[in-house]
Design an enzyme around this catalytic site. Sequence first.
Site: not given
Ligand code: AMP
Ligand code: ZN
Ligand code: ZN
Length: 431
Positions: A93
Amino acid sequence: MSAGYKAAKKRKPLLSSVLSLLLGFAGLSGGAHEAATAATAQKTAQSKTPLILISIDGFRADYLDRGLTPNLLSLAKNGSYAKVMHPSFPSITFPNHYTLVTGLYPDHHGIVGNNMDDSSITPDSHFKMSDPEAVVDRRWWDEGEPLWVTAEKQGVVSATMFWPGSESDIHGVRPEMWRRYDTHVSFPERVDQVFSWLAYPAAHRPQFITLYFENVDHAGHLYGPDSKEVNENLVKVDQAIGQLVQGLKQRGVKANLVIVSDHGMAATSPDRVIALNKIVDSGAYRVITGGPYAGIEPTAGHNVNDLAPLFAHHDHMQCWPKHEIPARLHYGQNPRVPAVICMADVGWSIIGNESMAAHLTKGSHGYDNETPEMGALFIANGPAFQKHKVIDSMNNVDIQPLVAQVLKLKAPKGDSNLTAADIDQRYLAHK
Ligand code: AMP
Ligand code: ZN
Ligand code: ZN
Protein backbone atom coordinates in the site's frame (compact mmCIF):
# COMPACT_ATOMS: atom_id res chain seq x y z
CA MET A 1 -20.75 22.96 9.83
CA SER A 2 -19.25 20.62 7.30
CA ALA A 3 -16.45 18.17 7.96
CA GLY A 4 -14.44 20.19 5.47
CA TYR A 5 -14.48 23.18 7.70
CA LYS A 6 -13.50 21.13 10.68
CA ALA A 7 -10.53 19.78 8.74
CA ALA A 8 -9.55 23.22 7.52
CA LYS A 9 -10.10 24.66 10.98
CA LYS A 10 -7.54 22.38 12.57
CA ARG A 11 -4.88 23.92 10.41
CA LYS A 12 -6.15 27.26 9.25
CA PRO A 13 -8.53 28.72 11.78
CA LEU A 14 -8.50 32.07 9.98
CA LEU A 15 -9.24 30.69 6.54
CA SER A 16 -11.85 28.44 8.05
CA SER A 17 -13.78 31.25 9.72
CA VAL A 18 -13.56 33.46 6.65
CA LEU A 19 -14.96 30.65 4.54
CA SER A 20 -17.71 29.96 7.07
CA LEU A 21 -18.75 33.59 6.89
CA LEU A 22 -18.54 33.70 3.12
CA LEU A 23 -20.63 30.60 2.67
CA GLY A 24 -22.82 31.19 5.69
CA PHE A 25 -23.32 27.54 6.45
CA ALA A 26 -23.18 27.64 10.24
CA GLY A 27 -26.57 26.91 11.73
CA LEU A 28 -28.16 25.50 8.58
CA SER A 29 -30.02 22.21 8.89
CA GLY A 30 -28.66 19.16 7.05
CA GLY A 31 -31.08 19.51 4.10
CA ALA A 32 -30.67 23.28 3.80
CA HIS A 33 -26.94 22.81 4.02
CA GLU A 34 -27.06 20.31 1.14
CA ALA A 35 -29.17 22.67 -0.96
CA ALA A 36 -26.87 25.60 -0.19
CA THR A 37 -23.84 23.52 -1.09
CA ALA A 38 -25.39 22.49 -4.41
CA ALA A 39 -26.51 26.02 -5.21
CA THR A 40 -23.12 27.54 -4.44
CA ALA A 41 -21.36 24.95 -6.53
CA GLN A 42 -23.73 25.58 -9.42
CA LYS A 43 -23.39 29.37 -9.22
CA THR A 44 -19.63 29.19 -9.31
CA ALA A 45 -19.76 26.81 -12.28
CA GLN A 46 -16.36 25.30 -12.81
CA SER A 47 -14.04 27.50 -14.76
CA LYS A 48 -11.34 24.95 -14.10
CA THR A 49 -12.35 21.31 -14.22
CA PRO A 50 -11.41 19.52 -11.00
CA LEU A 51 -9.59 16.21 -11.15
CA ILE A 52 -10.46 13.67 -8.47
CA LEU A 53 -7.91 10.88 -8.00
CA ILE A 54 -9.68 7.98 -6.28
CA SER A 55 -7.95 4.95 -4.82
CA ILE A 56 -9.80 1.74 -4.00
CA ASP A 57 -7.17 -0.11 -2.01
CA GLY A 58 -6.64 -3.73 -3.10
CA PHE A 59 -9.12 -3.59 -6.03
CA ARG A 60 -7.72 -6.31 -8.31
CA ALA A 61 -8.10 -5.44 -12.00
CA ASP A 62 -10.41 -8.38 -12.73
CA TYR A 63 -12.86 -7.49 -9.93
CA LEU A 64 -14.38 -5.17 -12.52
CA ASP A 65 -15.61 -8.26 -14.41
CA ARG A 66 -17.66 -9.62 -11.48
CA GLY A 67 -20.80 -7.74 -12.44
CA LEU A 68 -21.02 -6.15 -8.97
CA THR A 69 -19.80 -2.62 -9.73
CA PRO A 70 -22.17 -1.04 -12.28
CA ASN A 71 -21.05 2.52 -11.53
CA LEU A 72 -17.37 1.72 -12.02
CA LEU A 73 -18.15 -0.32 -15.12
CA SER A 74 -20.15 2.50 -16.66
CA LEU A 75 -17.31 4.99 -16.01
CA ALA A 76 -14.87 2.50 -17.55
CA LYS A 77 -16.97 1.72 -20.62
CA ASN A 78 -17.82 5.36 -21.29
CA GLY A 79 -14.30 6.57 -20.60
CA SER A 80 -10.94 4.81 -20.66
CA TYR A 81 -9.81 1.81 -18.69
CA ALA A 82 -6.86 -0.54 -18.56
CA LYS A 83 -7.26 -4.32 -18.58
CA VAL A 84 -4.43 -4.20 -16.07
CA MET A 85 -2.27 -1.55 -14.44
CA HIS A 86 0.95 -3.01 -13.03
CA PRO A 87 1.83 -1.77 -9.56
CA SER A 88 5.48 -1.28 -8.63
CA PHE A 89 7.40 -3.78 -6.51
CA PRO A 90 6.74 -4.39 -3.64
CA SER A 91 3.02 -4.52 -4.44
CA ILE A 92 1.92 -3.08 -1.09
CA THR A 93 0.00 0.00 0.00
CA PHE A 94 2.32 2.81 1.08
CA PRO A 95 5.00 2.33 -1.60
CA ASN A 96 2.39 2.19 -4.36
CA HIS A 97 0.24 5.08 -3.19
CA TYR A 98 3.36 7.21 -3.15
CA THR A 99 4.36 5.92 -6.61
CA LEU A 100 0.92 6.87 -7.95
CA VAL A 101 1.36 10.52 -6.91
CA THR A 102 5.12 10.91 -7.51
CA GLY A 103 5.62 8.83 -10.67
CA LEU A 104 8.69 7.29 -9.00
CA TYR A 105 9.49 3.69 -8.20
CA PRO A 106 9.65 3.04 -4.43
CA ASP A 107 13.45 2.85 -4.70
CA HIS A 108 13.41 6.45 -5.94
CA HIS A 109 10.73 8.01 -3.70
CA GLY A 110 11.97 6.43 -0.49
CA ILE A 111 8.77 4.79 0.78
CA VAL A 112 10.25 1.38 0.12
CA GLY A 113 7.91 -0.51 2.47
CA ASN A 114 5.00 -0.23 4.90
CA ASN A 115 7.66 -0.81 7.56
CA MET A 116 11.15 0.64 7.19
CA ASP A 117 14.28 1.51 9.13
CA ASP A 118 16.54 4.47 8.37
CA SER A 119 19.42 5.17 10.72
CA SER A 120 20.18 8.42 8.86
CA ILE A 121 16.98 9.89 10.36
CA THR A 122 17.75 8.84 13.94
CA PRO A 123 19.80 5.81 15.04
CA ASP A 124 16.69 3.81 15.93
CA SER A 125 14.36 5.43 13.42
CA HIS A 126 11.55 3.14 12.35
CA PHE A 127 8.62 3.82 10.00
CA LYS A 128 5.37 1.93 10.46
CA MET A 129 2.26 2.96 8.54
CA SER A 130 0.13 2.58 11.67
CA ASP A 131 2.40 4.95 13.64
CA PRO A 132 0.77 8.40 13.55
CA GLU A 133 4.07 10.12 14.38
CA ALA A 134 6.00 8.44 11.57
CA VAL A 135 3.42 9.12 8.86
CA VAL A 136 3.53 12.89 9.50
CA ASP A 137 7.35 13.07 9.58
CA ARG A 138 8.38 14.60 6.25
CA ARG A 139 11.86 13.06 6.41
CA TRP A 140 10.37 9.76 5.28
CA TRP A 141 8.57 11.37 2.32
CA ASP A 142 10.90 14.12 1.13
CA GLU A 143 12.67 12.03 -1.57
CA GLY A 144 9.59 12.40 -3.79
CA GLU A 145 7.28 15.27 -4.71
CA PRO A 146 3.62 14.23 -4.64
CA LEU A 147 1.10 15.81 -7.01
CA TRP A 148 -0.53 17.93 -4.30
CA VAL A 149 2.83 19.56 -3.53
CA THR A 150 3.46 20.21 -7.25
CA ALA A 151 -0.06 21.66 -7.48
CA GLU A 152 0.24 23.91 -4.42
CA LYS A 153 3.66 25.18 -5.55
CA GLN A 154 2.08 26.21 -8.86
CA GLY A 155 -0.97 27.89 -7.34
CA VAL A 156 -3.38 25.01 -7.94
CA VAL A 157 -5.43 24.34 -4.81
CA SER A 158 -5.40 20.73 -3.63
CA ALA A 159 -7.37 18.76 -1.05
CA THR A 160 -6.87 15.22 0.20
CA MET A 161 -9.68 13.04 1.51
CA PHE A 162 -6.99 10.59 2.76
CA TRP A 163 -3.89 9.42 0.91
CA PRO A 164 -0.66 8.05 2.36
CA GLY A 165 1.74 10.99 2.77
CA SER A 166 -0.95 13.66 2.73
CA GLU A 167 -0.67 14.29 6.48
CA SER A 168 2.95 15.38 6.21
CA ASP A 169 4.46 18.75 5.21
CA ILE A 170 6.47 17.23 2.36
CA HIS A 171 9.02 19.78 1.05
CA GLY A 172 7.40 22.08 3.62
CA VAL A 173 4.09 22.09 1.71
CA ARG A 174 0.71 20.59 2.59
CA PRO A 175 -2.51 20.25 0.61
CA GLU A 176 -4.68 23.32 1.41
CA MET A 177 -7.26 20.97 2.91
CA TRP A 178 -6.43 17.51 4.27
CA ARG A 179 -7.78 14.98 6.73
CA ARG A 180 -6.05 12.80 9.29
CA TYR A 181 -6.50 9.13 8.33
CA ASP A 182 -9.46 7.68 10.22
CA THR A 183 -11.22 4.48 9.16
CA HIS A 184 -14.30 5.59 11.12
CA VAL A 185 -15.15 8.28 8.59
CA SER A 186 -17.94 6.63 6.59
CA PHE A 187 -17.84 6.49 2.80
CA PRO A 188 -20.83 8.85 2.39
CA GLU A 189 -19.04 11.33 4.69
CA ARG A 190 -15.87 11.10 2.58
CA VAL A 191 -17.82 11.82 -0.60
CA ASP A 192 -19.73 14.66 1.12
CA GLN A 193 -16.40 16.13 2.18
CA VAL A 194 -15.39 16.30 -1.48
CA PHE A 195 -18.70 18.00 -2.36
CA SER A 196 -18.24 20.57 0.35
CA TRP A 197 -14.71 21.38 -0.87
CA LEU A 198 -16.06 21.78 -4.40
CA ALA A 199 -18.49 24.37 -3.02
CA TYR A 200 -15.71 26.62 -1.73
CA PRO A 201 -15.34 30.05 -3.33
CA ALA A 202 -13.21 29.89 -6.49
CA ALA A 203 -9.98 31.04 -4.82
CA HIS A 204 -10.06 28.13 -2.38
CA ARG A 205 -11.90 25.52 -4.41
CA PRO A 206 -9.55 22.58 -4.98
CA GLN A 207 -8.77 21.55 -8.51
CA PHE A 208 -6.81 18.46 -7.45
CA ILE A 209 -8.55 16.19 -4.95
CA THR A 210 -7.80 12.70 -3.64
CA LEU A 211 -10.32 10.24 -2.22
CA TYR A 212 -9.48 6.88 -0.64
CA PHE A 213 -11.39 3.68 0.29
CA GLU A 214 -9.85 0.73 2.20
CA ASN A 215 -12.73 -1.78 2.57
CA VAL A 216 -11.97 -4.01 -0.44
CA ASP A 217 -8.39 -4.53 0.75
CA HIS A 218 -9.53 -5.30 4.31
CA ALA A 219 -12.03 -7.91 3.11
CA GLY A 220 -9.45 -9.39 0.69
CA HIS A 221 -6.99 -9.98 3.54
CA LEU A 222 -9.51 -11.36 6.01
CA TYR A 223 -11.58 -13.56 3.71
CA GLY A 224 -9.59 -13.97 0.48
CA PRO A 225 -10.16 -12.47 -2.99
CA ASP A 226 -12.88 -14.96 -3.95
CA SER A 227 -14.99 -14.48 -0.82
CA LYS A 228 -18.54 -13.20 -0.56
CA GLU A 229 -17.18 -10.52 1.80
CA VAL A 230 -15.00 -9.08 -0.98
CA ASN A 231 -18.04 -9.10 -3.24
CA GLU A 232 -20.13 -7.28 -0.61
CA ASN A 233 -17.42 -4.67 -0.26
CA LEU A 234 -17.21 -4.23 -4.03
CA VAL A 235 -20.91 -3.36 -3.93
CA LYS A 236 -20.33 -0.95 -1.04
CA VAL A 237 -17.50 0.96 -2.67
CA ASP A 238 -19.36 1.06 -5.97
CA GLN A 239 -22.26 2.74 -4.16
CA ALA A 240 -19.84 5.43 -2.93
CA ILE A 241 -18.71 5.93 -6.54
CA GLY A 242 -22.38 6.19 -7.54
CA GLN A 243 -22.95 8.80 -4.81
CA LEU A 244 -20.00 10.77 -6.17
CA VAL A 245 -21.12 10.62 -9.81
CA GLN A 246 -24.74 11.52 -8.98
CA GLY A 247 -23.74 14.31 -6.61
CA LEU A 248 -21.39 15.89 -9.14
CA LYS A 249 -24.18 15.77 -11.73
CA GLN A 250 -26.71 17.36 -9.36
CA ARG A 251 -24.25 20.13 -8.59
CA GLY A 252 -23.48 20.75 -12.26
CA VAL A 253 -19.82 19.93 -11.70
CA LYS A 254 -18.03 18.29 -14.61
CA ALA A 255 -15.01 16.56 -13.14
CA ASN A 256 -12.22 14.38 -14.44
CA LEU A 257 -12.15 11.15 -12.44
CA VAL A 258 -9.07 8.93 -12.29
CA ILE A 259 -9.89 5.76 -10.37
CA VAL A 260 -7.01 3.48 -9.44
CA SER A 261 -5.93 0.83 -7.02
CA ASP A 262 -2.53 0.24 -5.49
CA HIS A 263 -2.30 -3.55 -6.11
CA GLY A 264 -4.44 -6.68 -6.39
CA MET A 265 -4.91 -9.61 -3.99
CA ALA A 266 -4.01 -13.32 -3.98
CA ALA A 267 -5.40 -16.18 -1.89
CA THR A 268 -2.92 -17.43 0.72
CA SER A 269 -2.97 -20.55 2.88
CA PRO A 270 -1.22 -21.94 5.98
CA ASP A 271 -0.35 -24.89 3.71
CA ARG A 272 1.77 -22.65 1.49
CA VAL A 273 4.44 -21.26 3.79
CA ILE A 274 8.21 -20.96 3.68
CA ALA A 275 9.73 -20.82 7.18
CA LEU A 276 13.03 -18.91 7.12
CA ASN A 277 14.39 -20.58 10.27
CA LYS A 278 14.42 -23.89 8.40
CA ILE A 279 16.86 -22.43 5.87
CA VAL A 280 19.19 -20.30 7.95
CA ASP A 281 19.93 -20.01 11.68
CA SER A 282 17.43 -17.51 13.12
CA GLY A 283 20.09 -15.84 15.30
CA ALA A 284 21.75 -14.45 12.17
CA TYR A 285 18.95 -12.18 10.97
CA ARG A 286 15.98 -10.00 11.78
CA VAL A 287 12.84 -10.06 9.61
CA ILE A 288 11.86 -6.43 8.95
CA THR A 289 8.83 -7.42 6.94
CA GLY A 290 7.40 -10.80 5.96
CA GLY A 291 4.56 -12.33 3.91
CA PRO A 292 4.50 -12.35 0.08
CA TYR A 293 7.94 -10.77 0.17
CA ALA A 294 10.40 -10.50 3.03
CA GLY A 295 13.00 -7.89 3.93
CA ILE A 296 15.78 -9.30 6.10
CA GLU A 297 18.71 -7.66 7.92
CA PRO A 298 21.66 -9.55 9.41
CA THR A 299 21.85 -9.09 13.19
CA ALA A 300 24.89 -7.46 14.88
CA GLY A 301 27.98 -9.61 14.35
CA HIS A 302 26.54 -11.16 11.19
CA ASN A 303 26.64 -10.10 7.58
CA VAL A 304 24.93 -10.94 4.30
CA ASN A 305 27.37 -13.81 3.67
CA ASP A 306 25.99 -15.56 6.75
CA LEU A 307 22.62 -15.56 5.02
CA ALA A 308 24.02 -17.28 1.90
CA PRO A 309 21.78 -20.40 2.22
CA LEU A 310 18.89 -18.11 1.34
CA PHE A 311 20.35 -17.37 -2.11
CA ALA A 312 20.34 -21.04 -3.19
CA HIS A 313 17.39 -22.44 -5.13
CA HIS A 314 14.14 -22.82 -3.17
CA ASP A 315 10.81 -24.11 -4.29
CA HIS A 316 8.37 -21.17 -4.22
CA MET A 317 10.83 -18.45 -3.15
CA GLN A 318 13.76 -16.46 -4.53
CA CYS A 319 16.14 -14.36 -2.43
CA TRP A 320 18.79 -11.83 -3.40
CA PRO A 321 21.28 -9.53 -1.70
CA LYS A 322 19.65 -6.13 -2.33
CA HIS A 323 22.06 -5.08 -5.08
CA GLU A 324 21.37 -8.25 -7.07
CA ILE A 325 17.60 -7.93 -7.30
CA PRO A 326 16.53 -8.34 -10.98
CA ALA A 327 16.51 -4.96 -12.75
CA ARG A 328 12.88 -5.31 -13.84
CA LEU A 329 11.78 -4.97 -10.19
CA HIS A 330 13.50 -1.53 -9.92
CA TYR A 331 14.27 -2.20 -6.27
CA GLY A 332 17.31 -2.46 -4.04
CA GLN A 333 19.33 0.73 -4.56
CA ASN A 334 17.70 2.78 -1.80
CA PRO A 335 19.52 2.61 1.57
CA ARG A 336 16.16 1.93 3.26
CA VAL A 337 15.75 -1.40 1.41
CA PRO A 338 16.83 -4.19 3.80
CA ALA A 339 20.05 -6.07 2.96
CA VAL A 340 18.24 -9.16 1.67
CA ILE A 341 14.95 -9.38 -0.21
CA CYS A 342 13.03 -12.63 -0.72
CA MET A 343 9.98 -12.95 -2.96
CA ALA A 344 7.51 -15.83 -2.70
CA ASP A 345 5.56 -17.37 -5.59
CA VAL A 346 2.01 -16.07 -5.74
CA GLY A 347 -0.10 -17.59 -2.96
CA TRP A 348 2.91 -18.48 -0.78
CA SER A 349 3.95 -16.68 2.40
CA ILE A 350 7.40 -16.19 3.89
CA ILE A 351 7.38 -16.46 7.69
CA GLY A 352 10.07 -16.39 10.39
CA ASN A 353 9.11 -19.78 11.80
CA GLU A 354 6.30 -22.29 11.33
CA SER A 355 4.27 -21.23 14.37
CA MET A 356 3.48 -17.99 12.52
CA ALA A 357 1.44 -19.91 9.91
CA ALA A 358 -1.54 -19.87 12.27
CA HIS A 359 -1.68 -16.06 12.08
CA LEU A 360 -1.79 -15.76 8.31
CA THR A 361 -4.71 -13.99 6.69
CA LYS A 362 -6.61 -15.59 3.77
CA GLY A 363 -5.40 -13.10 1.21
CA SER A 364 -2.31 -11.01 0.67
CA HIS A 365 -0.28 -8.92 -1.77
CA GLY A 366 3.32 -7.85 -2.13
CA TYR A 367 4.26 -10.41 -4.82
CA ASP A 368 5.95 -9.85 -8.18
CA ASN A 369 4.27 -6.75 -9.56
CA GLU A 370 3.87 -8.27 -13.04
CA THR A 371 1.68 -11.19 -11.92
CA PRO A 372 -2.02 -11.03 -12.87
CA GLU A 373 -3.06 -11.41 -9.22
CA MET A 374 -1.28 -8.16 -8.34
CA GLY A 375 -2.88 -6.31 -11.30
CA ALA A 376 -4.42 -2.97 -10.32
CA LEU A 377 -7.38 -0.90 -11.50
CA PHE A 378 -7.25 2.09 -13.84
CA ILE A 379 -10.33 4.00 -15.02
CA ALA A 380 -10.36 7.57 -16.35
CA ASN A 381 -13.57 9.38 -17.15
CA GLY A 382 -14.36 13.02 -17.81
CA PRO A 383 -13.94 15.74 -20.42
CA ALA A 384 -10.14 15.33 -20.56
CA PHE A 385 -10.17 11.64 -21.38
CA GLN A 386 -10.86 9.50 -24.42
CA LYS A 387 -14.17 7.67 -24.49
CA HIS A 388 -14.60 3.95 -25.16
CA LYS A 389 -10.89 3.39 -24.94
CA VAL A 390 -9.37 0.14 -23.68
CA ILE A 391 -5.68 0.10 -22.75
CA ASP A 392 -4.14 -3.36 -22.67
CA SER A 393 -1.65 -2.68 -19.92
CA MET A 394 0.09 0.23 -18.25
CA ASN A 395 2.39 0.95 -15.30
CA ASN A 396 1.43 2.89 -12.21
CA VAL A 397 4.40 5.28 -12.66
CA ASP A 398 2.34 6.69 -15.57
CA ILE A 399 -0.38 8.16 -13.33
CA GLN A 400 1.58 11.18 -12.05
CA PRO A 401 2.55 12.52 -15.50
CA LEU A 402 -0.98 11.84 -16.77
CA VAL A 403 -2.64 13.78 -13.93
CA ALA A 404 -0.05 16.58 -14.21
CA GLN A 405 -0.70 16.91 -17.93
CA VAL A 406 -4.47 17.13 -17.45
CA LEU A 407 -4.01 19.79 -14.74
CA LYS A 408 -1.40 21.60 -16.85
CA LEU A 409 1.18 21.29 -14.07
CA LYS A 410 4.89 21.28 -14.72
CA ALA A 411 5.74 18.17 -12.75
CA PRO A 412 9.13 16.70 -11.86
CA LYS A 413 10.16 13.91 -14.21
CA GLY A 414 9.45 10.50 -12.73
CA ASP A 415 10.13 6.94 -13.90
CA SER A 416 7.44 6.74 -16.59
CA ASN A 417 8.71 6.18 -20.14
CA LEU A 418 5.79 8.09 -21.62
CA THR A 419 6.39 11.44 -23.30
CA ALA A 420 3.78 14.21 -23.27
CA ALA A 421 2.91 13.22 -26.85
CA ASP A 422 2.43 9.57 -25.81
CA ILE A 423 0.09 10.62 -23.00
CA ASP A 424 -1.85 12.83 -25.34
CA GLN A 425 -2.25 10.09 -27.92
CA ARG A 426 -2.94 7.27 -25.44
CA TYR A 427 -5.28 8.90 -22.96
CA LEU A 428 -6.45 12.40 -23.78
CA ALA A 429 -9.56 13.49 -25.65
CA HIS A 430 -9.02 15.40 -28.87
CA LYS A 431 -11.44 18.15 -29.63
P1 AMP B 1 -1.42 -3.23 3.45
O1 AMP B 1 -2.55 -4.04 3.00
O2 AMP B 1 -0.70 -3.86 4.59
O3 AMP B 1 -0.46 -2.89 2.35
O4 AMP B 1 -2.00 -1.86 3.98
C1 AMP B 1 -3.31 -1.44 3.72
C2 AMP B 1 -3.82 -0.62 4.85
O5 AMP B 1 -3.21 0.67 4.92
C3 AMP B 1 -5.27 -0.28 4.66
O6 AMP B 1 -6.04 -1.31 5.17
C4 AMP B 1 -5.46 1.00 5.42
O7 AMP B 1 -6.18 0.82 6.60
C5 AMP B 1 -4.04 1.48 5.71
N1 AMP B 1 -3.92 2.88 5.29
C6 AMP B 1 -4.31 3.43 4.13
N2 AMP B 1 -4.07 4.75 4.08
C7 AMP B 1 -3.51 5.07 5.26
C8 AMP B 1 -3.04 6.28 5.82
N3 AMP B 1 -3.11 7.43 5.13
N4 AMP B 1 -2.51 6.24 7.06
C9 AMP B 1 -2.43 5.07 7.74
N5 AMP B 1 -2.87 3.88 7.26
C10 AMP B 1 -3.40 3.88 6.04
ZN1 ZN C 1 -3.14 -1.49 -0.44
ZN1 ZN D 1 -3.59 -4.89 1.88
